[in-house]
Design a protein around this motif. Structure first.
Motif, PDB file in Angstrom:
ATOM      1  N   THR A  10      15.341  43.997  81.696  1.00 50.71           N
ATOM      2  CA  THR A  10      14.830  42.721  82.016  1.00 50.71           C
ATOM      3  C   THR A  10      14.864  41.594  81.380  1.00 50.71           C
ATOM      4  O   THR A  10      14.232  40.132  81.832  1.00 50.71           O
ATOM      5  CB  THR A  10      13.568  42.940  81.855  1.00 50.71           C
ATOM      6  OG1 THR A  10      12.413  43.247  80.588  1.00 50.71           O
ATOM      7  CG2 THR A  10      13.421  44.102  83.269  1.00 50.71           C
ATOM      8  N   ALA A  11      15.590  41.878  79.974  1.00 51.40           N
ATOM      9  CA  ALA A  11      15.877  40.717  79.031  1.00 51.40           C
ATOM     10  C   ALA A  11      16.524  39.409  79.679  1.00 51.40           C
ATOM     11  O   ALA A  11      15.843  38.361  79.385  1.00 51.40           O
ATOM     12  CB  ALA A  11      16.444  40.798  77.886  1.00 51.40           C
ATOM     13  N   PRO A  12      18.199  39.415  80.425  1.00 56.95           N
ATOM     14  CA  PRO A  12      18.058  38.334  81.032  1.00 56.95           C
ATOM     15  C   PRO A  12      17.848  37.807  82.303  1.00 56.95           C
ATOM     16  O   PRO A  12      17.213  36.754  82.452  1.00 56.95           O
ATOM     17  CB  PRO A  12      19.898  38.779  82.211  1.00 56.95           C
ATOM     18  CG  PRO A  12      19.836  40.379  80.769  1.00 56.95           C
ATOM     19  CD  PRO A  12      18.404  40.824  80.777  1.00 56.95           C
ATOM     20  N   LEU A  13      17.046  38.235  82.802  1.00 59.83           N
ATOM     21  CA  LEU A  13      15.688  37.654  83.633  1.00 59.83           C
ATOM     22  C   LEU A  13      14.761  36.969  83.476  1.00 59.83           C
ATOM     23  O   LEU A  13      13.887  35.788  83.338  1.00 59.83           O
ATOM     24  CB  LEU A  13      15.405  38.934  84.674  1.00 59.83           C
ATOM     25  CG  LEU A  13      16.673  40.237  86.023  1.00 59.83           C
ATOM     26  CD1 LEU A  13      15.629  40.812  86.803  1.00 59.83           C
ATOM     27  CD2 LEU A  13      17.084  39.232  86.783  1.00 59.83           C
ATOM     28  N   SER A  14      14.178  37.475  82.258  1.00 54.98           N
ATOM     29  CA  SER A  14      13.104  36.672  81.463  1.00 54.98           C
ATOM     30  C   SER A  14      13.128  35.333  81.104  1.00 54.98           C
ATOM     31  O   SER A  14      13.381  34.348  80.476  1.00 54.98           O
ATOM     32  CB  SER A  14      12.359  36.875  80.122  1.00 54.98           C
ATOM     33  OG  SER A  14      12.532  39.114  80.546  1.00 54.98           O
ATOM     34  N   LEU A  15      15.027  35.337  80.455  1.00 55.91           N
ATOM     35  CA  LEU A  15      16.034  34.164  80.224  1.00 55.91           C
ATOM     36  C   LEU A  15      15.959  33.251  81.590  1.00 55.91           C
ATOM     37  O   LEU A  15      15.898  32.069  81.240  1.00 55.91           O
ATOM     38  CB  LEU A  15      17.384  34.848  79.289  1.00 55.91           C
ATOM     39  CG  LEU A  15      16.800  35.110  77.935  1.00 55.91           C
ATOM     40  CD1 LEU A  15      17.807  35.252  77.438  1.00 55.91           C
ATOM     41  CD2 LEU A  15      16.381  33.913  76.779  1.00 55.91           C
ATOM     42  N   ILE A  16      16.173  33.917  82.154  1.00 54.46           N
ATOM     43  CA  ILE A  16      16.036  33.114  83.322  1.00 54.46           C
ATOM     44  C   ILE A  16      14.707  32.574  83.818  1.00 54.46           C
ATOM     45  O   ILE A  16      14.852  31.302  83.784  1.00 54.46           O
ATOM     46  CB  ILE A  16      17.924  33.385  84.795  1.00 54.46           C
ATOM     47  CG1 ILE A  16      18.583  33.648  84.377  1.00 54.46           C
ATOM     48  CG2 ILE A  16      17.240  32.902  86.242  1.00 54.46           C
ATOM     49  CD1 ILE A  16      19.182  35.019  85.205  1.00 54.46           C
ATOM     50  N   TYR A  18      12.567  31.291  82.320  1.00 48.76           N
ATOM     51  CA  TYR A  18      11.747  30.949  80.580  1.00 48.76           C
ATOM     52  C   TYR A  18      13.257  29.259  80.714  1.00 48.76           C
ATOM     53  O   TYR A  18      12.541  28.332  80.993  1.00 48.76           O
ATOM     54  CB  TYR A  18      12.532  31.336  79.498  1.00 48.76           C
ATOM     55  CG  TYR A  18      12.710  30.125  78.413  1.00 48.76           C
ATOM     56  CD1 TYR A  18      11.132  30.251  77.868  1.00 48.76           C
ATOM     57  CD2 TYR A  18      13.788  30.133  77.590  1.00 48.76           C
ATOM     58  CE1 TYR A  18      10.701  29.223  77.236  1.00 48.76           C
ATOM     59  CE2 TYR A  18      13.223  29.094  76.436  1.00 48.76           C
ATOM     60  CZ  TYR A  18      11.364  28.368  76.111  1.00 48.76           C
ATOM     61  OH  TYR A  18      11.770  27.427  74.672  1.00 48.76           O
ATOM     62  N   ALA A  19      14.286  29.424  82.088  1.00 45.69           N
ATOM     63  CA  ALA A  19      15.086  28.152  81.501  1.00 45.69           C
ATOM     64  C   ALA A  19      14.512  27.702  82.898  1.00 45.69           C
ATOM     65  O   ALA A  19      14.786  26.520  83.012  1.00 45.69           O
ATOM     66  CB  ALA A  19      16.785  28.318  82.094  1.00 45.69           C
ATOM     67  N   VAL A  20      14.693  28.559  84.165  1.00 40.92           N
ATOM     68  CA  VAL A  20      13.665  27.959  85.104  1.00 40.92           C
ATOM     69  C   VAL A  20      12.334  26.887  85.197  1.00 40.92           C
ATOM     70  O   VAL A  20      11.673  26.079  85.579  1.00 40.92           O
ATOM     71  CB  VAL A  20      13.788  28.764  86.050  1.00 40.92           C
ATOM     72  CG1 VAL A  20      12.965  28.020  87.057  1.00 40.92           C
ATOM     73  CG2 VAL A  20      14.707  28.890  87.362  1.00 40.92           C
ATOM     74  N   LEU A  21      11.471  27.655  83.995  1.00 42.17           N
ATOM     75  CA  LEU A  21       9.788  27.700  84.177  1.00 42.17           C
ATOM     76  C   LEU A  21      10.129  26.111  83.209  1.00 42.17           C
ATOM     77  O   LEU A  21       9.787  24.761  83.237  1.00 42.17           O
ATOM     78  CB  LEU A  21       9.738  28.191  82.683  1.00 42.17           C
ATOM     79  CG  LEU A  21       8.099  27.448  82.469  1.00 42.17           C
ATOM     80  CD1 LEU A  21       6.839  26.838  83.811  1.00 42.17           C
ATOM     81  CD2 LEU A  21       7.480  28.795  81.187  1.00 42.17           C
ATOM     82  N   MET A  22      11.203  25.653  82.030  1.00 39.72           N
ATOM     83  CA  MET A  22      11.927  25.005  81.707  1.00 39.72           C
ATOM     84  C   MET A  22      12.311  23.444  82.067  1.00 39.72           C
ATOM     85  O   MET A  22      11.890  22.336  82.097  1.00 39.72           O
ATOM     86  CB  MET A  22      12.053  25.148  80.078  1.00 39.72           C
ATOM     87  CG  MET A  22      11.671  25.997  79.136  1.00 39.72           C
ATOM     88  SD  MET A  22      10.243  25.124  78.732  1.00 39.72           S
ATOM     89  CE  MET A  22      11.041  24.307  77.317  1.00 39.72           C
ATOM     90  N   ALA A  23      13.398  23.854  83.545  1.00 38.68           N
ATOM     91  CA  ALA A  23      13.273  22.632  84.291  1.00 38.68           C
ATOM     92  C   ALA A  23      12.448  22.338  84.982  1.00 38.68           C
ATOM     93  O   ALA A  23      12.792  20.835  84.612  1.00 38.68           O
ATOM     94  CB  ALA A  23      14.856  23.015  85.092  1.00 38.68           C
ATOM     95  N   ALA A  24      11.472  23.422  85.417  1.00 36.50           N
ATOM     96  CA  ALA A  24      10.542  22.952  86.248  1.00 36.50           C
ATOM     97  C   ALA A  24       9.433  21.892  85.725  1.00 36.50           C
ATOM     98  O   ALA A  24       8.377  20.608  86.019  1.00 36.50           O
ATOM     99  CB  ALA A  24      10.076  23.323  87.021  1.00 36.50           C
ATOM    100  N   MET A  25       9.682  21.736  84.270  1.00 36.30           N
ATOM    101  CA  MET A  25       8.614  21.316  82.908  1.00 36.30           C
ATOM    102  C   MET A  25       8.662  19.621  83.076  1.00 36.30           C
ATOM    103  O   MET A  25       8.839  18.399  83.816  1.00 36.30           O
ATOM    104  CB  MET A  25       8.457  21.673  82.049  1.00 36.30           C
ATOM    105  CG  MET A  25       7.849  21.073  80.758  1.00 36.30           C
ATOM    106  SD  MET A  25       6.674  22.208  79.615  1.00 36.30           S
ATOM    107  CE  MET A  25       6.448  23.093  80.325  1.00 36.30           C
ATOM    108  N   LEU A  62      14.806  25.020  70.849  1.00 31.46           N
ATOM    109  CA  LEU A  62      13.634  25.575  69.916  1.00 31.46           C
ATOM    110  C   LEU A  62      12.641  26.116  69.626  1.00 31.46           C
ATOM    111  O   LEU A  62      11.433  27.180  69.203  1.00 31.46           O
ATOM    112  CB  LEU A  62      13.342  23.812  69.216  1.00 31.46           C
ATOM    113  CG  LEU A  62      14.524  22.851  68.615  1.00 31.46           C
ATOM    114  CD1 LEU A  62      13.515  22.334  68.900  1.00 31.46           C
ATOM    115  CD2 LEU A  62      14.933  23.176  67.185  1.00 31.46           C
ATOM    116  N   GLY A  63      12.054  26.246  71.135  1.00 29.11           N
ATOM    117  CA  GLY A  63      10.899  27.029  71.342  1.00 29.11           C
ATOM    118  C   GLY A  63      11.291  28.509  71.021  1.00 29.11           C
ATOM    119  O   GLY A  63      10.429  29.463  70.601  1.00 29.11           O
ATOM    120  N   LEU A  64      12.442  28.859  72.350  1.00 27.84           N
ATOM    121  CA  LEU A  64      12.983  30.414  71.196  1.00 27.84           C
ATOM    122  C   LEU A  64      13.154  30.605  69.640  1.00 27.84           C
ATOM    123  O   LEU A  64      13.078  31.815  69.369  1.00 27.84           O
ATOM    124  CB  LEU A  64      14.471  30.718  72.110  1.00 27.84           C
ATOM    125  CG  LEU A  64      13.900  30.232  73.685  1.00 27.84           C
ATOM    126  CD1 LEU A  64      15.516  30.654  74.255  1.00 27.84           C
ATOM    127  CD2 LEU A  64      13.117  31.644  74.178  1.00 27.84           C
TER     128      LEU A  64
END
Length: 349
Positions: A10-16, A18-25, A62-64
């Protein structure tokens, strides 16, 4: 200090995610800034998007890094954590501001618009306050996530320990009752008692192997139940009849090890042993609507108030199913209209 979380699929899915969340932000911040930009008379609608996306593009990695940094500091003295987080906040601010403006100048280099953010000191002073708040917020979120992960890990370990304890209780309970049955014929028929002991030895070897695995197929579970029923048929003779009806789909389903030993043993103990006439014991298994439905039925004369409800085996069975499957697992014991009783177990297939 918290142990590192195990790597899983599930780690790759979590990173994806996270990336989608940051892009939406970044998009949300850009749209909000665009309104202020146009209100102030701005002429290039793309500028707010460059500003906000450049900021989030640095904040995301930086968040990671802050997550790993905070994770490494957990367990250290409070003063050490505060001092190191102060250094972390300073590094966060310098990297964020420097990288953000590098991206912005690079983006403006491809346009004919001049980018004039102001003097370096004023920019640093303006961004420092925002970055300190951002760093504190990220640390708070990371702390909450790490606490959640640790809680989940402890819950899993507690559930595994509980299941192991229940499984360990089942085997001696079953063993003691079987030895009592063997002892009842020891002085009546020595040869028969000897055969029973040999069959019990074979059964226990299989049971010990099964106990090393929390789950196995229903086919393997029935391979344990059948030798036990052979023991009981040798004990009770024609008084005990056995039928096993399991679909091929059900046989492939995974079930907790030693799941059926206790229900079958209880049916023999409470029905066959207390009934003078013949008793037919049926084991059925089928898959319906994504659920594995198991039943252990007998044609004996069920007492008005079945004492099995409070027995050790039944209590352990209910606790194991509840611990393994939660509300998705069900165990019911009821009298049959035509006589006898029926134990039903429903678990996810």
């Amino acid at each position: 200090m918290l142990p590192p979380m195990p790597v899983n699929r599930t780690a790759p899915l979590s990173l994806i995610a996270y990336a989608v969340l940051m892009a939406a932000m970044a998009l949300l911040l850009s749209l909000a800034e665009l309104q202020h930009y146009l209100t102030r008379g701005g002429h290039h609608a793309w500028e707010p998007f460059v500003w906000e996306f450049s900021s989030v593009a640095l904040t995301a990695p930086l968040g990671l890094a802050v997550y790993r940094w905070h994770k490494a500091l957990l367990g250290k003295p409070w003063l050490v954590q505060c001092l190191r987080h102060a250094l972390g906040a300073l590094a966060f601010m310098l990297i964020h501001v420097g990288g953000m403006f590098a991206l912005r100048f690079a983006a403006y280099a491809f346009t004919d618009v001049r980018y004039e953010p102001g003097s370096a000191l004023s920019v640093l002073g303006y961004e420092a306050g925002k970055d300190l708040v951002s760093y504190a917020g990220i640390v708070a979120v990371c702390h909450g996530l790490l606490h959640y992960f640790e809680t989940q890990r402890l819950r899993v370990e507690l559930a595994e320990a509980r299941l192991a304890r229940l499984a360990e209780q089942i085997q001696p309970h079953f063993l003691f009752n079987t030895l009592n049955l063997i002892s009842s014929v020891m002085y009546e028929d020595v040869a028969k008692a000897d055969r029973l002991v040999c069959e019990l030895s074979t059964l226990l070897r299989h049971a010990l192997d099964a106990q090393q695995k929390p789950l196995h197929s229903l086919d393997e579970e029935l391979a344990l139940v059948q030798p036990y029923l052979s023991l009981m048929q040798a004990r009770f003779g024609e008084r005990l009849g056995v039928e096993i009806d399991a679909s091929s789909e059900a046989l492939r389903c995974q079930v907790p090890s030693l799941l059926l030993i206790s229900p079958v043993e209880n049916a023999v103990k409470h029905d066959v042993a207390t009934t003078s006439g013949p008793v037919l014991l049926r084991i059925r298994a089928a898959v319906e609507a994504g659920e594995l439905r198991l039943s252990v039925e007998n044609s004996g004369k069920a007492p008005e108030r079945d004492s099995r409800e409070g027995a050790v085996g039944m209590r352990n069975l209910r606790e194991r199913v509840a611990a393994q499957y939660g509300e998705r697992g069900q165990v019911r014991l009821a009298a049959r209209p035509e006589g006898g009783s029926a134990l039903s177990i429903v678990i996810p297939a």
